[in-house]
Write an enzyme that holds these catalytic residues in place. Structure first.
Site, PDB file in Angstrom:
ATOM      1  N   HIS A 181       0.822  -1.209   0.000  1.00 55.33           N
ATOM      2  CA  HIS A 181       0.000   0.000   0.000  1.00 55.33           C
ATOM      3  C   HIS A 181       0.858   1.262   0.000  1.00 55.33           C
ATOM      4  O   HIS A 181       2.013   1.246   0.446  1.00 55.33           O
ATOM      5  CB  HIS A 181      -0.936  -0.011   1.202  1.00 55.33           C
ATOM      6  CG  HIS A 181      -2.010  -1.044   1.095  1.00 55.33           C
ATOM      7  ND1 HIS A 181      -3.036  -1.154   1.995  1.00 55.33           N
ATOM      8  CD2 HIS A 181      -2.225  -2.022   0.176  1.00 55.33           C
ATOM      9  CE1 HIS A 181      -3.835  -2.146   1.651  1.00 55.33           C
ATOM     10  NE2 HIS A 181      -3.358  -2.690   0.544  1.00 55.33           N
TER      11      HIS A 181
ATOM     12  N   GLU B 254       0.705   3.945   1.819  1.00 55.86           N
ATOM     13  CA  GLU B 254       1.106   4.354   3.164  1.00 55.86           C
ATOM     14  C   GLU B 254       2.289   3.519   3.642  1.00 55.86           C
ATOM     15  O   GLU B 254       3.236   4.034   4.242  1.00 55.86           O
ATOM     16  CB  GLU B 254      -0.054   4.173   4.155  1.00 55.86           C
ATOM     17  CG  GLU B 254      -1.336   4.866   3.748  1.00 55.86           C
ATOM     18  CD  GLU B 254      -2.301   3.971   2.971  1.00 55.86           C
ATOM     19  OE1 GLU B 254      -3.507   4.042   3.232  1.00 55.86           O
ATOM     20  OE2 GLU B 254      -1.848   3.194   2.099  1.00 55.86           O
TER      21      GLU B 254
ATOM     22  N   CYS C 148      -6.421   1.499   5.323  1.00 52.20           N
ATOM     23  CA  CYS C 148      -7.069   0.269   5.773  1.00 52.20           C
ATOM     24  C   CYS C 148      -6.547  -0.089   7.168  1.00 52.20           C
ATOM     25  O   CYS C 148      -5.633   0.560   7.688  1.00 52.20           O
ATOM     26  CB  CYS C 148      -6.782  -0.860   4.785  1.00 52.20           C
ATOM     27  SG  CYS C 148      -5.055  -1.416   4.807  1.00 52.20           S
TER      28      CYS C 148
ATOM     29  N   CYS D 266      -2.721  -0.835   7.318  1.00 53.89           N
ATOM     30  CA  CYS D 266      -1.936   0.400   7.309  1.00 53.89           C
ATOM     31  C   CYS D 266      -2.132   1.179   8.605  1.00 53.89           C
ATOM     32  O   CYS D 266      -1.190   1.814   9.098  1.00 53.89           O
ATOM     33  CB  CYS D 266      -2.307   1.259   6.103  1.00 53.89           C
ATOM     34  SG  CYS D 266      -1.742   0.549   4.542  1.00 53.89           S
TER      35      CYS D 266
END
Length: 158
Positions: free
Chosen positions: A79, A81, A107, A110
């Site tokens: 991801h 992040e 999410c 993360c």
């Protein structure tokens, strides 16, 4: 002379630009980590370094019509992040007290990384359906703010 962008608009536009590098078939996400109005790192979602991109090998979540916010573990991508946090670490920049600008709400996976990276504030331009992530942020005292790029208005989510 055009209106000078706010810091929030400036960094969110950079996150939006980072998202354009994404190789995800479902959702292009970009992130920028900032401390004292200085960029620490950027990230976008896509396969790990040296691994085939989803565009080349397909997406299990897309093939199996997995709804947003579910079964992240079958995604081959990292991801945005996560990549921003990893890049900050690789470059020797502390994320403690940093602000994250992200095109989408993080999410729960993360969220856990963000909390342990001691990032205290997150600006997003789009929400994401993950109740656990919101619960974790709430418990940890992480501020989540929705930034409207068109109006420049900021709305507190958490």
């Amino acid at each position: 002379m055009d209106k000078r962008p706010s810091w929030q608009e400036y960094f969110m536009q950079m996150a939006i630009l980072a998202a354009k590098r994404s190789t995800c078939l479902r959702r292009q996400v970009g992130a920028v980590l900032v401390k004292d109005n200085q960029i620490l790192s950027t990230g976008y979602n896509g396969s790990p370094k040296g691994i085939s991109h989803c565009a080349e090998v397909g997406c299990l979540r897309q093939t199996n019509a997995v709804p947003s916010g579910q079964m992240h573990e079958i995604c081959r991508g990292v991801h945005a992040e996560q990549n921003a946090i990893i890049q900050a670490g690789l470059n020797g920049s502390s994320t403690r007290g940093a602000t994250l600008y992200c095109t989408h709400q993080p999410c729960s996976i993360c969220a856990r990384l963000i909390i342990n990276a001691e990032i205290r504030t997150i600006y997003i331009s789009e929400t994401y359906p993950d109740a656990l992530a919101e619960q974790l942020f709430r418990e940890a005292g992480v501020e989540l703010l929705l930034f409207n790029s068109e109006s420049g208005k900021i709305k507190k989510v958490l």
